[in-house]
Scaffold this active site. Structure first.
Site: not given
Ligand code: WQD
Length: 352
Positions: A139, A164, A168
């Protein structure tokens, strides 16, 4: 070690690939693409974070009787029975792992024992049964807070932000130490979307942590409003930037990785993204535009642990993974994600 040409290809004469976590979001889409490309995928999944009816959907999509074993990858005794029963695998694609950043912070020991334990079990069985190829699901979280964008595979790692992420990064180190050849590590950016057929997609357990499933659940009425975490970042519109890649494009990268090992056995690491970053606001606006929906949105404080911006330099994958590149657009992914949410509301998960 057996040569690939001597590999027993099973009665279907298709090269057999073990897909651990094959009933999961990325695993299920990869299983379909493997079948479509002429492989014989065999699923192992303990269904701790996936549903058994997904296997039925995979069989429906591929018009096949793809086999699935309900086994925990940490259970080496029963995993060995699968290897013995199935005969020689041509390769292994290892998805099986817990993947919630927030859950890993609350339960670090669970993440270390499960994610590292499962990988070590697979590595040992790979050696014991002389299986040439292993593709590992890593990841972009291993990069942590990125200084230079787009991020290349040589960027310094900083996964300590979550257990997590550490599992990885540690998994990558174990593979790099153990296998000079025969292993490819794929660093996923942000997988989104669903199968265009509407038969496969993301099944978040409980309240979605990720942006796109939260958007679709808000749009369908399961959530009152979408909270946008942070509008004061140093980006064009103040919201975080990510590299959102369609899950089918991501699935296809695994096939290209298997193909890569045919031409060059060297163990290597590849970023798998689109090479383009989108802000949270852009994703929300695009979802509303392509699906003709107005979302209730609340602009909230930052979420702890979020990095401001991260998106991939995919040059290496585009050049060395048999010219693989992401083909679906953000529009496509958000249309497919919405189609999937509608299918769930119609009860597709009850069909099986
Ligand atoms: C993306 C953006 C949030 C939800 C994570 C893991 C990564 C991978 C993918 C496993 C951020 C914003 C989110 C919400 C929001 N997983 N957001 N409101 O954090 O980049 O990655 O998922 O492998 O390892 O870290 O993805 O979709 O959670 O967030 O504003 O209800 O959307 O703050 O900026 P992220 P995400």
């Amino acid at each position: 070690m057996k040569k690939k040409s001597d590999m027993k290809k099973g009665n279907s004469n298709r090269p057999k690939i073990l897909v651990t976590g094959g009933a999961g979001f990325i695993g299920s889409h990869t299983t379909v693409e493997l079948w479509n490309a002429g492989y014989e995928p065999v699923i192992v999944d303990n269904f701790s974070n996936s549903k058994k009816w997904v296997v039925i959907s995979i069989r429906e999509l591929t018009s096949s009787g793809i086999r699935c074993y309900d086994v925990d990858c940490c259970d080496q005794t029963n995993m060995r029975k699968v290897f013995e029963k199935e005969g020689q695998f041509y390769g292994i694609i290892h998805f099986a792992a817990y993947k919630s950043v927030s859950e890993s912070v609350d339960q670090p020991e669970l993440y270390y024992s499960n994610n590292i334990g499962a990988l070590k079990c697979i590595m040992e069985l790979k050696e014991e049964f002389g299986i040439p190829d292993l593709i590992f699901s890593s990841s972009a979280t291993v990069y942590g807070d990125v200084k230079n964008l787009p991020v290349t595979e040589n960027a310094p790692l900083g996964a300590a932000s979550s257990p997590y992420g550490v599992t990885k990064q540690l998994g990558e180190e174990l593979l790099l130490d153990a296998f000079e050849t025969g292993a490819i590590i794929l660093r996923y950016f942000n997988p989104i979307g669903a199968h265009p057929s509407g038969l496969l997609g993301e099944l978040p357990a409980g309240t979605p942590q990720n942006l796109v499933p939260f958007i679709t659940q808000t749009a369908i009425g399961k959530r009152k409003a979408l909270k946008v975490f942070g509008t004061d970042y140093n980006t064009s519109d103040g919201t975080c930037i990510r590299d959102y890649i369609h899950v089918v494009d991501l699935a296809r990268a695994h096939l290209s990785a298997l193909g890569r090992l045919l031409v060059d056995r060297k163990t290597d690491i590849f970023n798998v993204g689109t090479g383009r970053g989108y802000s949270v606001k852009e994703v929300v606006e695009t979802f509303q535009k392509v699906n003709g929906i107005t979302l209730p949105v609340i602009y909230d404080a930052r979420r702890e642990g979020d990095v401001e911006a991260v998106y991939a330099d995919c040059t290496k994958a585009n050049q060395l993974l048999l010219n693989w590149r992401a083909e679906y657009s953000l529009d496509d992914a958000l249309m497919h994600a919405w189609k999937w949410e509608i299918r769930l509301a119609e009860g597709i998960d009850l069909a099986a």
